[in-house]
Design an enzyme around this catalytic site. Structure first.
Site, PDB file in Angstrom:
ATOM      1  N   TYR A 154       0.734  -1.255   0.033  1.00 23.91           N
ATOM      2  CA  TYR A 154       0.023   0.031   0.176  1.00 23.91           C
ATOM      3  C   TYR A 154       0.628   1.402  -0.037  1.00 23.91           C
ATOM      4  CZ  TYR A 154      -2.779   3.661   1.888  1.00 23.91           C
ATOM      5  OH  TYR A 154      -3.505   5.094   2.420  1.00 23.91           O
TER       6      TYR A 154
HETATM    7  C1  UGA Z   1      -3.975   4.141   8.770  1.00 23.73           C
HETATM    8  C2  UGA Z   1      -4.880   4.200   7.414  1.00 23.73           C
HETATM    9  O1  UGA Z   1      -5.861   2.830   7.380  1.00 23.73           O
HETATM   10  C3  UGA Z   1      -4.263   4.004   5.958  1.00 23.73           C
HETATM   11  O2  UGA Z   1      -4.949   4.292   4.897  1.00 23.73           O
HETATM   12  C4  UGA Z   1      -3.122   5.446   6.153  1.00 23.73           C
HETATM   13  O3  UGA Z   1      -2.700   5.386   5.140  1.00 23.73           O
HETATM   14  C5  UGA Z   1      -2.360   5.300   7.217  1.00 23.73           C
HETATM   15  O4  UGA Z   1      -3.003   5.231   8.480  1.00 23.73           O
HETATM   16  C6  UGA Z   1      -1.201   6.413   7.373  1.00 23.73           C
HETATM   17  O5  UGA Z   1      -1.170   7.167   8.286  1.00 23.73           O
HETATM   18  O6  UGA Z   1      -0.788   6.673   6.230  1.00 23.73           O
HETATM   19  P1  UGA Z   1      -2.816   2.474  10.362  1.00 23.73           P
HETATM   20  O7  UGA Z   1      -1.870   3.584  10.842  1.00 23.73           O
HETATM   21  O8  UGA Z   1      -2.492   1.148  10.351  1.00 23.73           O
HETATM   22  O9  UGA Z   1      -3.242   3.055   8.725  1.00 23.73           O
HETATM   23  O10 UGA Z   1      -4.327   2.768  11.112  1.00 23.73           O
HETATM   24  P2  UGA Z   1      -5.287   1.993  12.116  1.00 23.73           P
HETATM   25  O11 UGA Z   1      -5.796   0.791  11.415  1.00 23.73           O
HETATM   26  O12 UGA Z   1      -6.166   2.927  12.812  1.00 23.73           O
HETATM   27  O13 UGA Z   1      -3.981   1.274  13.046  1.00 23.73           O
HETATM   28  C7  UGA Z   1      -3.192   1.855  14.051  1.00 23.73           C
HETATM   29  C8  UGA Z   1      -2.513   0.927  14.885  1.00 23.73           C
HETATM   30  O14 UGA Z   1      -3.397  -0.004  15.523  1.00 23.73           O
HETATM   31  C9  UGA Z   1      -1.433   0.078  13.941  1.00 23.73           C
HETATM   32  O15 UGA Z   1      -0.250  -0.074  14.604  1.00 23.73           O
HETATM   33  C10 UGA Z   1      -2.356  -1.494  14.068  1.00 23.73           C
HETATM   34  O16 UGA Z   1      -1.453  -2.337  13.794  1.00 23.73           O
HETATM   35  C11 UGA Z   1      -3.099  -1.377  15.320  1.00 23.73           C
HETATM   36  N1  UGA Z   1      -4.288  -2.165  15.307  1.00 23.73           N
HETATM   37  C12 UGA Z   1      -5.123  -1.856  14.189  1.00 23.73           C
HETATM   38  C13 UGA Z   1      -4.655  -3.095  16.069  1.00 23.73           C
HETATM   39  O17 UGA Z   1      -3.589  -3.237  17.179  1.00 23.73           O
HETATM   40  N2  UGA Z   1      -5.759  -3.695  16.238  1.00 23.73           N
HETATM   41  C14 UGA Z   1      -6.796  -3.529  15.304  1.00 23.73           C
HETATM   42  O18 UGA Z   1      -7.830  -4.394  15.307  1.00 23.73           O
HETATM   43  C15 UGA Z   1      -6.299  -2.495  14.470  1.00 23.73           C
END
Ligand code: UGA
Length: 315
Positions: A154
C-alpha cells in the site's frame, strides 16, 4: 468568507472525502463528488456518508472509477480545486492477490486524474498521500525530505502516486500538492481502522484485537484537522509541487489509546493479542514544521477530545 470554488472530490463517499465534501459545501463551494463505491468495506457505509449531500443543490455525485474519468463526460465545468482522496486504503490488506486493486486505484487512477488535470488546468490539485510512505525511514519525527522506505505494498503505491504528482508538476505545471496524512480518526472512520474496531468492540463488551505488544505508536490526526489542511493547501500560493506532513500531534501507543477509550467509555477492555502484522510500521511521528510555516497548519483537536467526539458518534 466562503471560497465559492468549483471542486472535484474523488472518494467523496469515503471517510475523509465525505468530511471534506461537507466542509466545502458549508464554505459555499460547488462540489462534484466522484466515487466508485468499491466493496473493500460495506458499501452501505459509503451510501450513508453521502446521503446528506445528495439533496444539496451544490452537490453532484458521479458514481464512477477515476480510472475512467475521461469516459464520464467531466470536462468544461471549470473545476478549480481537485481534492484527490480516492484510494484503495488499508495497509495490512495490501499483500497477495489484493495488490492489483492497489495499483489500479492508487497508481493508475492517480495517473489518469493527473492527465485529466493537465488538460483541464485546475488551480490546485491536492493529493491525499500517507504516512505509510515513510515505513521505517529512520529518524523520528519524520521529515518530508527523509528517504521514504515504505513497509507495505500500500505504502509503495501511495509513494508512486506522490512521485507522479511531482512529475506532472515539473513537466506540465499541474499544481499538485501531496499531503501525507498520519492515521486519521473521527466520526465515520473506516470500519477496518483501529479506533472504529476498538470502540465498537468495547461498547459491545467484546474483545479488542491488538497486533503485537500494543507499544507501537501513531501520530493520530482528527478528521477536521485533515480537512482544514486541505483547504489551507488549496488556498496557498506556495503549495504547488510541495509535500507536507499533516499530523495531529497526538502521538501515543495503541495501549495508551485503549486506556483513554476505557476511561471515557467507563468500560473494561478485554484484549486478545495477535501477531504483529506485515506492513505495519512500528512508529509514526510527523514533523509538521513545514505545514505550520507554509500553510499555517495548526491541529485543533487533541486525542482525548477527538476520541470523545468519536465515542458520541457511536451512541
Ligand atoms: C492508517 C490508514 O488505514 C491508512 O490508509 C493510512 O494511509 C495510514 O493510516 C497512514 O497514516 O498513512 P494505520 O496506521 O495502520 O493506517 O491505522 P489503524 O488501522 O488505525 O491502525 C493503527 C494501529 O493500531 C496500528 O499499529 C495497527 O497495527 C493497530 N491495530 C489496528 C490493532 O492493534 N488492532 C486492530 O484491530 C487494528
Amino acid at each position: 468568507m466562503g471560497a465559492s470554488k468549483v471542486c472535484l472530490v474523488t472518494g467523496a463517499a469515503g471517510f475523509v472525502g465525505s468530511h471534506l465534501t461537507r466542509r466545502l459545501l458549508d464554505e459555499g463551494c460547488r462540489v462534484i463528488g466522484m466515487d466508485c463505491f468499491t466493496d473493500y468495506y460495506d458499501r452501505r457505509v459509503k451510501e450513508d456518508n453521502v446521503r446528506d449531500f445528495l439533496e444539496h443543490p451544490s452537490f453532484e455525485l458521479l458514481r464512477e472509477d477515476i480510472v475512467n474519468i475521461d469516459r464520464c463526460g467531466l470536462g468544461g465545468e471549470g473545476v478549480q480545486w481537485v481534492f484527490h482522496q480516492a484510494a484503495q486504503a488499508g495497509v495490512r490488506a495490501s499483500w497477495g492477490a489484493e495488490f492489483s486493486h492497489y495499483t489500479h486505484h492508487n497508481v493508475l487512477g492517480t495517473q489518469r486524474l493527473l492527465e485529466w488535470a493537465r488538460r483541464h488546468k485546475p488551480e490546485k490539485f491536492i493529493y491525499a498521500s500517507s504516512s505509510s510512505v515513510y515505513g521505517e525511514s529512520g529518524r523520528l519525527p519524520m521529515g518530508e525530505d527523509d528517504l521514504p522506505r515504505p513497509l507495505s505494498p500500500y505504502g509503495v503505491t501511495k509513494l508512486a502516486a506522490e512521485h507522479l504528482c511531482s512529475l506532472y508538476f515539473r513537466n506540465f505545471a499541474v499544481p499538485a500538492v501531496s499531503l501525507r496524512y498520519f492515521t486519521v480518526y473521527g466520526p465515520a472512520q473506516r470500519p477496518d481502522m483501529a479506533f472504529h474496531r476498538f470502540i465498537k468492540a468495547i461498547l459491545a463488551g467484546e474483545e479488542v484485537v491488538v497486533y503485537g505488544t500494543g507499544e507501537q505508536t501513531r501520530d493520530f490526526t482528527f478528521a477536521s484537522d485533515i480537512v482544514e489542511a486541505n483547504l489551507a493547501a488549496a488556498k496557498s500560493e506556495k503549495s504547488s509541487g510541495r509535500v507536507y506532513n499533516i499530523g495531529g500531534g497526538s502521538r501515543i501507543s495503541v495501549n495508551g489509546v485503549l486506556e483513554i477509550i476505557s476511561r471515557l467509555a467507563g468500560r473494561e477492555v478485554k484484549v486478545r493479542r495477535e501477531p504483529v502484522q506485515a506492513g505495519d510500521p512500528p512508529h509514526t511521528y510527523a514533523d509538521t514544521s513545514r505545514a505550520r510555516e507554509e500553510l499555517k497548519f495548526a491541529p485543533q483537536t487533541d486525542l482525548e477530545t477527538g476520541l470523545s467526539v468519536m465515542l458520541e458518534s457511536f451512541a
